[in-house]
Write an enzyme that holds these catalytic residues in place. Structure first.
Site, PDB file in Angstrom:
ATOM      1  N   GLY A  11      37.363  47.897  28.816  1.00 26.16           N
ATOM      2  CA  GLY A  11      37.491  46.816  29.810  1.00 26.16           C
ATOM      3  C   GLY A  11      36.167  46.387  30.406  1.00 26.16           C
ATOM      4  O   GLY A  11      36.057  46.240  31.626  1.00 26.16           O
ATOM      5  N   SER A 102      41.270  60.432  37.974  1.00 30.95           N
ATOM      6  CA  SER A 102      41.160  60.415  39.428  1.00 30.95           C
ATOM      7  C   SER A 102      41.548  59.032  39.930  1.00 30.95           C
ATOM      8  O   SER A 102      41.157  58.020  39.352  1.00 30.95           O
ATOM      9  CB  SER A 102      39.735  60.757  39.874  1.00 30.95           C
ATOM     10  OG  SER A 102      39.652  60.671  41.287  1.00 30.95           O
ATOM     11  N   HIS A 135      43.573  46.805  50.513  1.00 32.69           N
ATOM     12  CA  HIS A 135      42.847  46.406  49.301  1.00 32.69           C
ATOM     13  C   HIS A 135      42.860  44.893  49.125  1.00 32.69           C
ATOM     14  O   HIS A 135      43.687  44.201  49.725  1.00 32.69           O
ATOM     15  CB  HIS A 135      43.457  47.059  48.048  1.00 32.69           C
ATOM     16  CG  HIS A 135      43.069  48.499  47.870  1.00 32.69           C
ATOM     17  ND1 HIS A 135      43.760  49.527  48.453  1.00 32.69           N
ATOM     18  CD2 HIS A 135      42.041  49.063  47.191  1.00 32.69           C
ATOM     19  CE1 HIS A 135      43.188  50.677  48.132  1.00 32.69           C
ATOM     20  NE2 HIS A 135      42.142  50.427  47.371  1.00 32.69           N
ATOM     21  N   LYS A 139      44.844  43.254  43.736  1.00 30.01           N
ATOM     22  CA  LYS A 139      45.320  44.587  43.325  1.00 30.01           C
ATOM     23  C   LYS A 139      46.812  44.529  43.029  1.00 30.01           C
ATOM     24  O   LYS A 139      47.592  44.009  43.822  1.00 30.01           O
ATOM     25  CB  LYS A 139      45.020  45.626  44.409  1.00 30.01           C
ATOM     26  CG  LYS A 139      45.390  47.040  43.973  1.00 30.01           C
ATOM     27  CD  LYS A 139      44.816  48.080  44.919  1.00 30.01           C
ATOM     28  CE  LYS A 139      45.259  49.495  44.553  1.00 30.01           C
ATOM     29  NZ  LYS A 139      44.823  49.906  43.222  1.00 30.01           N
ATOM     30  N   THR A 146      44.840  56.293  45.589  1.00 25.91           N
ATOM     31  CA  THR A 146      44.100  57.112  46.559  1.00 25.91           C
ATOM     32  C   THR A 146      44.965  57.438  47.770  1.00 25.91           C
ATOM     33  O   THR A 146      44.945  58.568  48.272  1.00 25.91           O
ATOM     34  CB  THR A 146      42.831  56.362  47.003  1.00 25.91           C
ATOM     35  OG1 THR A 146      42.044  56.111  45.846  1.00 25.91           O
ATOM     36  CG2 THR A 146      42.030  57.188  47.990  1.00 25.91           C
TER      37      THR A 146
HETATM   38  P1  NAD Z   1      40.318  44.117  36.174  1.00 20.49           P
HETATM   39  O1  NAD Z   1      41.595  43.367  36.008  1.00 20.49           O
HETATM   40  O2  NAD Z   1      39.131  43.406  36.764  1.00 20.49           O
HETATM   41  O3  NAD Z   1      39.843  44.697  34.761  1.00 20.49           O
HETATM   42  C1  NAD Z   1      40.726  45.249  33.825  1.00 20.49           C
HETATM   43  C2  NAD Z   1      40.076  45.166  32.470  1.00 20.49           C
HETATM   44  O4  NAD Z   1      40.896  45.843  31.520  1.00 20.49           O
HETATM   45  C3  NAD Z   1      39.876  43.731  31.964  1.00 20.49           C
HETATM   46  O5  NAD Z   1      38.539  43.593  31.527  1.00 20.49           O
HETATM   47  C4  NAD Z   1      40.839  43.668  30.783  1.00 20.49           C
HETATM   48  O6  NAD Z   1      40.328  42.799  29.773  1.00 20.49           O
HETATM   49  C5  NAD Z   1      40.811  45.111  30.338  1.00 20.49           C
HETATM   50  N1  NAD Z   1      41.896  45.455  29.427  1.00 20.49           N
HETATM   51  C6  NAD Z   1      43.214  45.146  29.521  1.00 20.49           C
HETATM   52  N2  NAD Z   1      43.872  45.616  28.442  1.00 20.49           N
HETATM   53  C7  NAD Z   1      42.943  46.220  27.653  1.00 20.49           C
HETATM   54  C8  NAD Z   1      43.004  46.878  26.397  1.00 20.49           C
HETATM   55  N3  NAD Z   1      44.157  46.987  25.712  1.00 20.49           N
HETATM   56  N4  NAD Z   1      41.855  47.408  25.886  1.00 20.49           N
HETATM   57  C9  NAD Z   1      40.690  47.301  26.559  1.00 20.49           C
HETATM   58  N5  NAD Z   1      40.570  46.654  27.758  1.00 20.49           N
HETATM   59  C10 NAD Z   1      41.694  46.135  28.285  1.00 20.49           C
HETATM   60  O7  NAD Z   1      40.682  45.407  37.030  1.00 20.49           O
HETATM   61  P2  NAD Z   1      39.698  46.376  37.867  1.00 20.49           P
HETATM   62  O8  NAD Z   1      39.614  45.924  39.278  1.00 20.49           O
HETATM   63  O9  NAD Z   1      38.432  46.601  37.104  1.00 20.49           O
HETATM   64  O10 NAD Z   1      40.592  47.704  37.896  1.00 20.49           O
HETATM   65  C11 NAD Z   1      41.027  48.323  36.703  1.00 20.49           C
HETATM   66  C12 NAD Z   1      41.821  49.563  37.062  1.00 20.49           C
HETATM   67  O11 NAD Z   1      40.969  50.522  37.712  1.00 20.49           O
HETATM   68  C13 NAD Z   1      42.988  49.319  38.048  1.00 20.49           C
HETATM   69  O12 NAD Z   1      44.062  50.165  37.704  1.00 20.49           O
HETATM   70  C14 NAD Z   1      42.396  49.716  39.400  1.00 20.49           C
HETATM   71  O13 NAD Z   1      43.373  50.070  40.342  1.00 20.49           O
HETATM   72  C15 NAD Z   1      41.563  50.889  38.952  1.00 20.49           C
HETATM   73  N6  NAD Z   1      40.491  51.311  39.865  1.00 20.49           N
HETATM   74  C16 NAD Z   1      40.320  52.645  39.997  1.00 20.49           C
HETATM   75  C17 NAD Z   1      39.279  53.130  40.774  1.00 20.49           C
HETATM   76  C18 NAD Z   1      39.063  54.629  40.825  1.00 20.49           C
HETATM   77  O14 NAD Z   1      38.076  55.097  41.446  1.00 20.49           O
HETATM   78  N7  NAD Z   1      39.929  55.411  40.165  1.00 20.49           N
HETATM   79  C19 NAD Z   1      38.411  52.254  41.446  1.00 20.49           C
HETATM   80  C20 NAD Z   1      38.625  50.870  41.292  1.00 20.49           C
HETATM   81  C21 NAD Z   1      39.673  50.401  40.478  1.00 20.49           C
END
Ligand code: NAD
Length: 248
Positions: A11, A102, A135, A139, A146
């Site tokens: 992604g 995480s 958030h 989202k 978290t």
């Molecule tokens: P986003 O929508 O900006 O990005 C998601 C990405 O995933 C996009 O680039 C999309 O093209 C890609 N994607 C979708 N299907 C795919 C596939 N089959 N193969 C490869 N890539 C694919 O979302 P975001 O804000 O970057 O958040 C992504 C995830 O991370 C969410 O679940 C969010 O809640 C989570 N997140 C977690 C933390 C953490 O610390 N754990 C922090 C921030 C966000």
């Protein structure tokens, strides 16, 4: 294994994907060796990496974990809102390779988890515990992963099963607050990166443990640190608490 960890980022066009690519430029101990976005050849991206980082969607995370399990690729997984299928696929991967999942990779949040557990243990169930998370409006999942982790830490501090005391929504004539319940509420709006507050309400006093993120870079920094730490570890599930040296 190379001394510079080769990292595959899934992604890369997403908000977190971009933050990972930015943060990786500052690090000498790893390099981004491949990326794969939706529609790209994941097998090719996995072919030349020591570890992959996945902040995408639950479906994508499940599919990536299945392929990684077949190839024994270590994984750092930050996608939230994972359902049963993705969770099962990740458990299968952890039998073949080291994995860290995480809900929040920030150092501050991981400290908050420990503080919430300690506070809950000290104060006991007589203090009403509530978690409020805020958030950005894009989202998709709620409550945040978290917030759930904080609520589970509070339950663990009391030695109770979280599912038996959780309260995720209040609406209508629901009566007074049940003794011992742990509430989680979600607020959505604007471009807030992530705020979490754990409240402990006593009779005439209250404690608030708060964490506010002002940049996505904190998650990227933590995830990259986890990726470098994970390479070379035996198969199994690890936590950010271990990466940060909080637990063995
Ligand atoms: P986003 O929508 O900006 O990005 C998601 C990405 O995933 C996009 O680039 C999309 O093209 C890609 N994607 C979708 N299907 C795919 C596939 N089959 N193969 C490869 N890539 C694919 O979302 P975001 O804000 O970057 O958040 C992504 C995830 O991370 C969410 O679940 C969010 O809640 C989570 N997140 C977690 C933390 C953490 O610390 N754990 C922090 C921030 C966000």
């Amino acid at each position: 294994m190379s001394t510079v960890a080769r990292v595959c980022v899934l992604g890369p066009s997403g908000r977190m994907g971009k933050a990972l690519l930015d943060a990786a430029r500052d690090r000498a101990d790893l390099c981004i060796s491949s990326t794969a976005d939706q529609g790209d050849d994941l097998a090719l991206a996995f072919a030349a990496c020591d570890v992959y980082i996945d902040f995408t969607t639950p479906d994508s995370t499940r599919a990536a974990a299945e392929l990684a399990a077949a190839r024994g690729v270590p994984a750092v997984i930050g996608t939230t809102g994972l359902g049963a299928d993705a969770t099962r696929a990740i458990a299968a991967l952890a039998e073949r390779a080291p994995v860290i999942v995480s809900a929040n990779f920030s150092l501050g949040v991981n400290l908050l988890l420990g503080l919430a557990r300690t506070a809950s243990r000290a104060l006991g169930p007589e203090w009403d515990a509530e978690v409020v998370e805020t958030h950005h409006k894009l989202k998709r999942d709620a409550p945040s992963g978290t917030a759930l982790a904080i609520a589970r830490a509070i339950a663990a501090g009391r030695g109770v099963d979280y599912d038996s005391v959780k309260r995720h929504a209040r609406d209508g004539d629901i009566g007074p607050r049940a003794a011992g319940e742990i509430g989680v509420s979600s607020v959505r709006g604007g471009d807030i990166i992530g705020e979490h507050v754990a409240y402990f309400f006593g009779g005439a006093e209250r404690i608030e443990l708060a964490h506010r993120a002002t940049s996505r870079s904190i998650f990227a920094t933590g995830a990259l640190r986890a990726a470098a730490w994970l390479v070379g570890k035996p198969a199994g599930s690890y936590t950010m608490q271990s990466v940060l040296g909080f637990e063995p």
